[in-house]
Design a protein around this motif. Structure first.
Motif, short mmCIF file in Angstrom:
data_model
loop_
_atom_site.label_atom_id
_atom_site.label_comp_id
_atom_site.label_asym_id
_atom_site.label_seq_id
_atom_site.Cartn_x
_atom_site.Cartn_y
_atom_site.Cartn_z
N LEU A 47 0.10 28.45 -35.10
CA LEU A 47 -0.53 28.80 -33.82
C LEU A 47 -1.97 28.33 -33.75
O LEU A 47 -2.45 27.95 -32.67
CB LEU A 47 -0.47 30.32 -33.60
CG LEU A 47 0.90 30.90 -33.22
CD1 LEU A 47 0.82 32.40 -33.02
CD2 LEU A 47 1.44 30.23 -31.95
N ASP A 48 -2.66 28.35 -34.89
CA ASP A 48 -4.05 27.90 -34.87
C ASP A 48 -4.19 26.40 -34.75
O ASP A 48 -5.30 25.87 -34.62
CB ASP A 48 -4.79 28.41 -36.11
CG ASP A 48 -4.19 27.89 -37.40
OD1 ASP A 48 -3.04 27.38 -37.36
OD2 ASP A 48 -4.84 27.98 -38.46
N GLN A 49 -3.08 25.68 -34.78
CA GLN A 49 -3.10 24.23 -34.65
C GLN A 49 -2.71 23.76 -33.25
O GLN A 49 -2.73 22.56 -32.96
CB GLN A 49 -2.15 23.59 -35.67
CG GLN A 49 -2.50 23.90 -37.13
CD GLN A 49 -1.47 23.35 -38.09
OE1 GLN A 49 -0.80 22.37 -37.81
NE2 GLN A 49 -1.35 23.99 -39.25
N VAL A 50 -2.35 24.68 -32.38
CA VAL A 50 -1.94 24.31 -31.02
C VAL A 50 -3.14 23.73 -30.28
O VAL A 50 -4.22 24.32 -30.26
CB VAL A 50 -1.37 25.53 -30.27
CG1 VAL A 50 -1.06 25.15 -28.82
CG2 VAL A 50 -0.11 26.04 -30.96
N THR A 51 -2.95 22.58 -29.66
CA THR A 51 -4.04 21.91 -28.94
C THR A 51 -3.82 21.89 -27.43
O THR A 51 -4.77 21.67 -26.67
CB THR A 51 -4.18 20.45 -29.41
OG1 THR A 51 -2.94 19.76 -29.21
CG2 THR A 51 -4.56 20.40 -30.89
N GLN A 52 -2.58 22.11 -27.00
CA GLN A 52 -2.31 22.08 -25.57
C GLN A 52 -1.06 22.89 -25.28
O GLN A 52 -0.11 22.91 -26.08
CB GLN A 52 -2.11 20.64 -25.08
CG GLN A 52 -1.96 20.52 -23.56
CD GLN A 52 -1.71 19.08 -23.13
OE1 GLN A 52 -0.63 18.55 -23.31
NE2 GLN A 52 -2.75 18.44 -22.56
#
Length: 347
Positions: A47-52
């Motif tokens: 979840l902390d890697q979601v960019t869009q």
């Protein structure tokens, strides 16, 4: 026929069968996606890697685009204005925690009954949610909630199989509803004075006056022979800045400030002055809001030092300069009352 050619033909046939099986299996969906289990395996860990996050509706129309940048999350359809990160986090966590509990139809013609038809359809009811990370993109069509009980119909956008999951997930399709709508929260007890200059009609001023039994705010002057009405009306004007939110936001170039607007200035007890320029537009009230520091203001002992007030002004200007806000009707009503509304009727 000789033995060797027969063996060669058998070998070729066997290889052909193996190739067909391999192709079939390579094109088949992951078996784990066709049985009850997590809706989005691995999403919780990234979840902390979601960019869009994209929300796509009927006719393949991109309705909302939430982008992560160096300042945080923004709503692309509103010029990158800051997004409601709590709302976004709630959606992503709900998807990450959801589990497929019951297989539903895999027949495309029946998907519409559950609201999980392909959103390329002009009448599609559901919404496709694309969650983008550097390594992969998840896409689900989120359909109807159960009428009774808890659950939502969902389909992996790349698969025909639809599912009932164990959670209610409702996808907001309006960009305005993804905005962080908190604007200002300054209590009336922090206001030292108010000056109102309407687009039409006489201007008037209020000053804090603890000796007035009817209101904490007294008029600086009144028209000859007129008396103030009930104090609560003045209190309502002073309360405009308390818990002030907005309904929508636009880049300033979309709605330039007209020549004739109402100007309302709130002098705060720490030396800041907040100015609201407001005007009617298509049945709503739009406003441009700025702050500055009044170097000549008298700041009571014990209040924030000038350096702190200056930092607050700088932060406010950084966040709100260049934007025009659509105000809630009840706040706009209190903000826009003319002087006559604060006075007793002429006898």
């Amino acid at each position: 026929m000789k033995l060797r050619p027969l063996m060669l033909l058998a070998t070729v046939a066997a290889l052909a069968i193996l190739a067909a099986v391999w192709v079939s299996r390579s094109r088949a969906p992951d078996a784990s996606a066709l049985s009850p289990g997590p809706l989005a395996p691995g999403l919780a860990q990234t979840l902390d890697q979601v960019t869009q996050v994209r929300i796509v509706g009927a006719g393949d129309a991109t309705l909302v685009t939430l982008d992560r940048n160096e300042r945080g999350w923004g709503v692309a359809e509103r010029g990158g204005y800051r997004a409601d990160t709590e709302k976004l986090r709630a959606l992503l966590q709900a998807i990450a925690a959801a589990r497929r509990v019951e297989a539903k139809t895999a027949v495309a013609e029946r998907h519409a009954q559950l609201g999980v038809e392909d959103v390329s359809a002009a009448e599609a009811r559901g919404a496709r949610v694309d969650v983008v990370t550097p390594s992969r993109t998840w896409s689900w069509v989120i359909g109807d909630n159960l009428v009774r009980g808890t659950g939502t119909y969902v389909r992996d956008a790349a698969q025909a199989q639809s599912w009932l999951i164990n959670a209610n997930i409702a996808v907001e399709k309006s960009p305005a509803n993804w905005l962080d709508r908190a604007l200002i929260d300054i209590g009336a007890n922090r206001i030292a004075a108010i000056e109102v200059t309407p687009a039409q009609g006489p201007a008037f001023s209020l000053r804090r006056n603890d000796d007035d039994p009817a209101s904490d705010f007294a008029f600086v002057s009144l028209p000859k022979g007129r008396e103030p009405a009930e104090g609560y009306r003045r209190e309502a004007l002073a309360g405009v800045l308390s818990g002030l939110t907005f309904e929508d936001v636009f880049a300033a170039e979309q709605h330039p400030v007209p020549e004739k607007v109402q100007v309302t200035r709130f002098a705060l007890d720490d030396g800041r002055e907040l100015e609201i320029r407001s005007w009617p537009h298509e049945g709503h009230t739009l406003a441009a809001i700025t702050q500055h520091l009044d170097a000549d203001a008298e700041v009571p002992d014990g209040d924030a030092p000038a350096a702190d007030a200056a930092a607050l002004v700088a932060d406010f200007q950084h966040a709100h300069a260049g934007w025009v806000y659509r105000l809630p009707a009840y706040k706009a009503s209190n903000l826009g009352k003319p002087l006559e509304d604060y006075l007793q009727p002429v006898k």
